[in-house]
Design a protein around this motif. Structure first.
Motif, short mmCIF file in Angstrom:
data_model
loop_
_atom_site.label_atom_id
_atom_site.label_comp_id
_atom_site.label_asym_id
_atom_site.label_seq_id
_atom_site.Cartn_x
_atom_site.Cartn_y
_atom_site.Cartn_z
N UNK A 1 0.81 -1.21 0.00
CA UNK A 1 0.00 0.00 0.00
C UNK A 1 0.85 1.27 0.00
N UNK A 2 0.29 2.32 -0.56
CA UNK A 2 0.96 3.62 -0.54
C UNK A 2 0.80 4.25 0.85
N UNK A 3 1.50 5.35 1.07
CA UNK A 3 1.41 6.04 2.36
C UNK A 3 -0.01 6.47 2.69
N UNK A 4 -0.69 7.01 1.71
CA UNK A 4 -2.06 7.47 1.92
C UNK A 4 -2.98 6.30 2.24
N UNK A 5 -2.79 5.17 1.52
CA UNK A 5 -3.60 3.99 1.79
C UNK A 5 -3.32 3.44 3.18
N UNK A 6 -2.05 3.49 3.57
CA UNK A 6 -1.71 3.00 4.91
C UNK A 6 -2.40 3.84 5.98
N UNK A 7 -2.49 5.16 5.72
CA UNK A 7 -3.16 5.99 6.71
C UNK A 7 -4.66 5.66 6.73
N UNK A 8 -5.21 5.26 5.60
CA UNK A 8 -6.61 4.79 5.59
C UNK A 8 -6.75 3.52 6.43
N UNK A 9 -5.78 2.64 6.30
CA UNK A 9 -5.82 1.39 7.08
C UNK A 9 -5.69 1.71 8.58
N UNK A 10 -4.82 2.68 8.87
CA UNK A 10 -4.66 3.08 10.28
C UNK A 10 -5.98 3.62 10.83
N UNK A 11 -6.71 4.33 9.98
CA UNK A 11 -8.03 4.83 10.40
C UNK A 11 -8.98 3.66 10.66
N UNK A 12 -8.96 2.69 9.76
CA UNK A 12 -9.83 1.52 9.95
C UNK A 12 -9.50 0.83 11.27
N UNK A 13 -8.21 0.71 11.53
CA UNK A 13 -7.82 0.04 12.77
C UNK A 13 -8.24 0.85 14.00
N UNK A 14 -8.15 2.17 13.88
CA UNK A 14 -8.55 3.02 15.02
C UNK A 14 -10.05 2.90 15.27
N UNK A 15 -10.80 2.60 14.20
CA UNK A 15 -12.26 2.61 14.34
C UNK A 15 -12.87 1.25 14.66
N UNK A 16 -12.09 0.19 14.52
CA UNK A 16 -12.69 -1.14 14.57
C UNK A 16 -13.33 -1.46 15.93
N UNK A 17 -12.83 -0.85 16.98
CA UNK A 17 -13.39 -1.13 18.31
C UNK A 17 -14.48 -0.13 18.68
N UNK A 18 -14.91 0.64 17.68
CA UNK A 18 -16.00 1.58 17.88
C UNK A 18 -15.73 2.57 19.02
N UNK A 19 -14.65 3.31 18.91
CA UNK A 19 -14.26 4.21 20.00
C UNK A 19 -15.14 5.47 20.05
N UNK A 20 -15.06 6.18 21.17
CA UNK A 20 -15.74 7.47 21.30
C UNK A 20 -14.81 8.61 20.91
N UNK A 21 -13.51 8.38 21.13
CA UNK A 21 -12.52 9.43 20.93
C UNK A 21 -11.36 8.93 20.07
N UNK A 22 -10.97 9.76 19.10
CA UNK A 22 -9.77 9.44 18.33
C UNK A 22 -8.80 10.61 18.46
N UNK A 23 -7.57 10.31 18.81
CA UNK A 23 -6.54 11.33 18.84
C UNK A 23 -5.64 11.10 17.64
N UNK A 24 -5.61 12.07 16.74
CA UNK A 24 -4.82 11.92 15.52
C UNK A 24 -3.63 12.89 15.60
N UNK A 25 -2.43 12.34 15.70
CA UNK A 25 -1.24 13.16 15.87
C UNK A 25 -0.54 13.36 14.53
N UNK A 26 -0.73 14.52 13.94
CA UNK A 26 -0.15 14.86 12.63
C UNK A 26 -0.45 13.78 11.58
N UNK A 27 -1.72 13.41 11.42
CA UNK A 27 -2.03 12.27 10.56
C UNK A 27 -1.72 12.48 9.08
N UNK A 28 -1.59 13.72 8.64
CA UNK A 28 -1.29 13.90 7.21
C UNK A 28 0.08 14.53 6.95
#
Ligand code: ADP
Ligand code: MG
Length: 449
Positions: free
Chosen positions: A172-199
Motif C-alpha cells: 500500500x501507498x502512504x495514503x492507503x496505509x493511513x486509511x488502514x490506520x483509520x480503519x484500525x482506530x475505528x474497529x473497536x467503535x471508539x468514542x474518541x480518536x486522537x490523531x497526531x499529525x495524521x497527514x
C-alpha cells in the motif's frame, strides 16, 4: 448528561526530569506540557496546533496514558464510565490518570490514537486485515467469520476494498496505509480518536483526501476527535475549534472561524500569516517568527512568547517603531546570554585579513546594528543614549556593563504572566495587548480567505 463534554483535560502537566552525572541526580525538568485545560464535546473535533516541540505529542500521549502525566486530570465521560468503572479500592473515577489496569484496558478500546507515520505502525509480516481483526479478538470477539466481516466492511468505509484484507502493508501507498490506520482506530467503535499529525508525512496531493475521509468518518461514527497538527491550514478544514499551543501552554482557544478571522494572540497571528495563500490580491503582511523556540527546561518569565513576539509591549515612556523595540529586546537578550560575538564580527569586517586593527569602532557598531535590525538612531533620545553606550561598552570588550545597560530595557510582557481570559463566547486568549478588547491592529489583513 449529554451536554457534558466527552473529555475534559484539567491543568495537565508532563515534566520530563533532566538528570546529570553518575548519580543521575535530577537537575531540572523539561516542562513539555505545562498546565493545559480544554474540553472536547461529543462529536466535536478540536484542533491542537503549534510549532514543532511545543508539546502536542506529549499532550496526546499523556491524555491517553502512553506516558504518565506529572499532574492534572483527564476526565472521560464515555458511555458507561460513570457507574461501572470503579478503581481497585472501590471508588468511582472518571479520571484517566487514576485508572487501574482494568480500566485502562477498557479506555484504550474507547480512545484510539493515529500517528504521523503509518508505515511504522504495521507488522510487515501480517496481512492488514489480520492485524485489524486481531484487536477484535483481544477485546473478546471469538467468532472469526464475524471479525472478518466487520473488518472487510470497515475497509470499504475508509475507501479501500474487502479484497484488500489479505494484502500486506508494503503493498500500500502512504495514503492507503493511513486509511488502514483509520480503519484500525475505528474497529473497536471508539468514542474518541486522537490523531497526531495524521497527514504531515503524506504527499501534499493526497492530504485533502485523507482529511475529507476523517471528516466523513467523524460524522458517520459520531466521533470526538483531537486533531493535532503544526499546520493551521490543515486544521481549518477539519476542526470545529482550535487550541493554539506554545511552549507547553495553550495561548488561544476558539471556534475555528474566529481563530482565522479574529486572532487574539500574536502567536496565532504569526502562525496564520505563515499559511501560503494562492490569492495574489491578498496583501497580508508576513510576520516572520524570528528566533528559535526557547527550551521548555527554562521557559521565559511572564508571557512565554515575549522573546519572539512582534507585538511585544513597550513601557509607557517609549513610543518606538515596533520593529525597533523588538530588535532592541532581542539584542538585549543575546548580549545578556553572552551570544554576541564582537570579535567575530570584527574579523568578518577585516577584509584584508591581516588581523590588524583596521576596523574602526564606528564600523563595528554600525555592523552590529545592521546585524540585529537596529536603526542607526532610535527615535527616543534616552533609549538611544542607553543603546549607544551599551554598544560602546561592547566594542570596548566590557560585556558585563553592556549587558547591565541593556537590561534597563524591560517589557511588561516579561514582568507578569497573562492568563487565558475571555475574548468573546467560547474564545479565550492569554495576551496583555488584547485583554482590554483592543483588537490586533491589522488582524483584518491576516484573514486567510
Ligand atoms: P510536538 O509534538 O509539539 O512537536 P513534543 O511533545 O514531541 O512536541 O515535545 C515537547 C517538548 O518535550 C520538546 O522540547 C521535546 O524535546 C521534549 N520531550 C519530548 N519527549 C521527551 C522525553 N522523553 N524526554 C525529555 N524531553 C522530551
Ligand atoms: Mg509531535
Amino acid at each position: 448528561m449529554t451536554d457534558r463534554p466527552l473529555l475534559s483535560v484539567r491543568n495537565l502537566k508532563k515534566h520530563y526530569p533532566i538528570k546529570e552525572g553518575v548519580l543521575s541526580r535530577q537537575v531540572g525538568a523539561a516542562r513539555a506540557v505545562d498546565g493545559i485545560s480544554f474540553d472536547i464535546a461529543q462529536g466535536e473535533t478540536l484542533g491542537l496546533v503549534g510549532e514543532s516541540g511545543c508539546g502536542k505529542s506529549t499532550a496526546a500521549s499523556s491524555i491517553i496514558r502512553l506516558e504518565e502525566p506529572t499532574s492534572g486530570e483527564v476526565l472521560f465521560h464515555g458511555d458507561g464510565y460513570d457507574d461501572t468503572r470503579t478503581s481497585g479500592d472501590g471508588t468511582t473515577t472518571n479520571d484517566v490518570t487514576e485508572f487501574d489496569d482494568r480500566q485502562l484496558k477498557a479506555f484504550r478500546r474507547d480512545a484510539q490514537m493515529i500517528f504521523q507515520d503509518p508505515s511504522s505502525s504495521f507488522d510487515p509480516r501480517q496481512t492488514i486485515g489480520a492485524s485489524i481483526a486481531e484487536l477484535l479478538e483481544v477485546h473478546g470477539m471469538t467468532d472469526k467469520q464475524r471479525r472478518r466481516a466487520i473488518v472487510e466492511n470497515l475497509l470499504g468505509d475508509v475507501g479501500l476494498s474487502a479484497s484488500d484484507y489479505d494484502r500486506y502493508p508494503h503493498e500500500f501507498s502512504g495514503g492507503q496505509k493511513q486509511r488502514i490506520a483509520l480503519a484500525r482506530a475505528l474497529v473497536l467503535n471508539p468514542d474518541l480518536v486522537i490523531a497526531d499529525e495524521p497527514v504531515s508525512a503524506l504527499d501534499v496531493s493526497i492530504r485533502a483526501e485523507i482529511l475529507s475521509l476523517v471528516n466523513d468518518l467523524q460524522e458517520k461514527y459520531g466521533l470526538s476527535v483531537l486533531f493535532i497538527s503544526h499546520d493551521l491550514s490543515v486544521i481549518r478544514d477539519v476542526c470545529d475549534r482550535v487550541a493554539v499551543m506554545y511552549l507547553g501552554e495553550i495561548v488561544e482557544i476558539a471556534p475555528t472561524e474566529e481563530v482565522f478571522a479574529d486572532p487574539q494572540h500574536p502567536y496565532t497571528e504569526a502562525l496564520l500569516s505563515a499559511i501560503p495563500t494562492p490569492d495574489p490580491r491578498n496583501t497580508r503582511e508576513d510576520i516572520e517568527l524570528k528566533g528559535k523556540v526557547p527550551s521548555p527546561t527554562d521557559p521565559p518569565d511572564g508571557c512565554r512568547f515575549h522573546t519572539r513576539c512582534h507585538r511585544v509591549i513597550q513601557p509607557d515612556e517609549y513610543d518606538l517603531e515596533q520593529s525597533h523595540w523588538r530588535a532592541l529586546l532581542t539584542f538585549r537578550d543575546r548580549v545578556v546570554e553572552g551570544s554576541v560575538d564582537v570579535a567575530k564580527t570584527r574579523r568578518a569586517l577585516d577584509t584584508d585579513g591581516d588581523g590588524e586593527d583596521t576596523v574602526s569602532d564606528a564600523e563595528l557598531k554600525h555592523e552590529l546594528r545592521t546585524e540585529f535590525d537596529l536603526p542607526e538612531t532610535l527615535s527616543d533620545r534616552s533609549a538611544e543614549d542607553t543603546l549607544a553606550e551599551a554598544l560602546d561598552r561592547l566594542v570596548a570588550d566590557d560585556h558585563d556593563r553592556a549587558a547591565e545597560l541593556l537590561s534597563t530595557f524591560t517589557t511588561p510582557c516579561e514582568e507578569s504572566k497573562p492568563e487565558l481570559t475571555d475574548r468573546g463566547t467560547n474564545h479565550q486568549a492569554s495576551c496583555f495587548l488584547t485583554e482590554n478588547e483592543a483588537p490586533l491592529q491589522d488582524a483584518a489583513d491576516l484573514r486567510a480567505d
